[in-house]
Design an enzyme around this catalytic site. Structure first.
Site, PDB file in Angstrom:
ATOM      1  N   ASN A   1       0.661  -1.102   0.038  1.00 43.69           N
ATOM      2  CA  ASN A   1      -0.033  -0.092   0.025  1.00 43.69           C
ATOM      3  C   ASN A   1       0.897   1.505  -0.226  1.00 43.69           C
ATOM      4  O   ASN A   1       2.090   1.213  -0.202  1.00 43.69           O
ATOM      5  CB  ASN A   1      -0.957   0.061   1.151  1.00 43.69           C
TER       6      ASN A   1
ATOM      7  N   LYS B   1     -12.108  -3.989  18.872  1.00 46.83           N
ATOM      8  CA  LYS B   1     -10.781  -4.579  19.048  1.00 46.83           C
ATOM      9  C   LYS B   1     -10.231  -4.142  20.396  1.00 46.83           C
ATOM     10  O   LYS B   1      -8.707  -4.326  20.858  1.00 46.83           O
ATOM     11  CB  LYS B   1      -9.867  -3.947  17.797  1.00 46.83           C
TER      12      LYS B   1
END
Length: 404
Positions: free
Chosen positions: A209, A341
């Site tokens: 990326n 998370k």
């Protein structure tokens, strides 16, 4: 608090150089050992004899003037400094420091020192606002140089605006404030991840990326500046690490990063996951270069392990910070990620916003805690953003005892 401290006072060539005499005098009165370096142009505005008398030490003007045969002057000055103050800091000396130009005693010493630097800019209002000067100051801020804001008022050139050197009292106060600050993360073990991971298709191709690692590197250095023991785990990056006291661990794939982070997690106090980790990897990795066949190539991908979710599920007291790079519904996705998370903070940004995406030196972020939005920063240098993030970490986790 300045007693016994060695301060290198750099004076560059602007009309405000006359104020350096007062700055020097006040620092000496406060107990500091002041070593003065003047540029040649600074001597046109104030004499070296004045600063020698006030500092009670020789004034350094030329790189080749060696007063003490047993040392190299600019290296000795650089090594002995507890702090370097540049006042006034002209556009010229800022440009030299930003680009690494060393052609006189002051610029050479600035490159050689590892001491913190406080710069007090002074120049014409239009010069101060020029894109080149702004860019140089941003580069220096990213490297950790602190600036003492110039004042606004009547300038020597006749203009009225921002660019006046801060008053000597304010500069000395900034110096005192610097020495009075205590490392807020001393004794803490901090793990930061940065950059993009690489998932190989074959020996010459991979999926990755646009992450440069600049944000993660800035956070690692900001944490180190607060006294933390910092380990930076970095994938593919274009950023450069300025502070060599940060422990750098290089990885390639998401699996590599998972292994390195989880190995250090039990002993960590704070973990900041700023890396852009691949969500998918090829199911099959070819051991040889994939040859061109036909008009299409179909890749089968599988999920990588969610490192942040793994850390959240294993929390035993660590303070966990995540990042969310989004293109829409930023707050919704950020809060969802924070809750799923088990994060303590999440830093979110809209990567479509100019100046806030990948591979730039700036960012614009919103910081969320379990209660929702806690802070929002406009487009700013990544070092400034990093310091703000550290401020919030300190406020929420800084009081906890370091892990055994």
């Amino acid at each position: 608090m300045l007693r016994g401290k060695t301060i290198v006072l750099g004076i560059s060539g602007g009309i405000a150089a006359y104020k350096a005499a007062s700055i020097c005098s006040k620092l000496v009165q406060a107990g500091a050992h002041v070593r003065v370096i003047m540029t040649e142009s600074a001597t046109k505005f104030i004499t070296p004899l004045t600063l020698q008398t006030l500092s009670r030490h020789p004034v350094y003007l030329d790189t080749f003037d060696e007063f003490e045969p047993e040392v190299v002057s600019h290296i000795h000055l650089a090594d002995s400094a507890d702090l370097v103050v540049i006042a006034p800091a002209t556009a010229n000396i800022l440009a030299k420091l930003a680009t690494g130009l060393a052609d006189d005693m002051l610029s050479t010493t600035l490159l050689a020192t590892t001491a913190p630097i406080l710069a007090a800019p002074a120049m014409n209002v239009h010069m101060y606002a020029h894109p080149a000067v702004e860019r140089n100051m941003q580069v220096l801020a990213d490297r950790g140089v602190r600036f003492i804001e110039p004042g606004t008022g009547q300038l020597a050139c006749g203009y009225v605006g921002k660019g006046r050197l801060a008053e000597p009292e304010d500069i000395v106060h900034a110096v005192e404030t610097w020495f009075s600050r205590k490392p807020r993360l001393a004794g803490k073990r901090v793990v930061v991840t940065a950059g993009g991971t690489i998932e190989r298709l074959d020996p010459v191709r991979y999926l990755t990326n646009d992450s440069s690692g600049k944000m993660g590197f800035a956070i690692a250095e900001a944490a180190r500046a607060e006294g933390a023991d910092v380990t930076l785990i970095a994938g593919r990056t274009t950023a450069k690490l300025v502070d060599n006291s940060v422990r750098l661990v290089r990885v390639e794939s998401a699996e590599d990063m998972l292994r390195e982070v989880t190995a250090r997690y039990p002993d960590a106090d704070i973990v900041v996951k700023a890396a852009a980790v691949a969500d998918y990897r090829p199911v099959h990795r070819s051991e040889s270069k994939i040859k061109k066949k036909g008009e299409q190539l179909t890749l089968e991908l599988e999920r990588t392990t969610d490192i942040l979710a793994t850390l959240g599920s294993r929390k035993t007291g660590q303070f966990l910070v995540g990042f969310a790079a989004e293109t829409d519904n930023v707050e919704h996705y950020a809060m969802d990620k924070l809750q799923r998370k088990r994060l303590d903070l999440i830093v979110a940004n809209d990567v479509t916003q100019e100046g806030a995406g990948f591979n730039v030196d700036t960012n614009a972020v919103a910081i969320y805690g379990p209660e929702g939005l806690v802070d929002k920063m406009p487009v700013s240098a990544k070092r400034a953003v990093a310091e703000r993030i550290i401020d919030h970490i300190v406020a929420r986790a800084g009081g906890k005892e370091a892990r055994a």
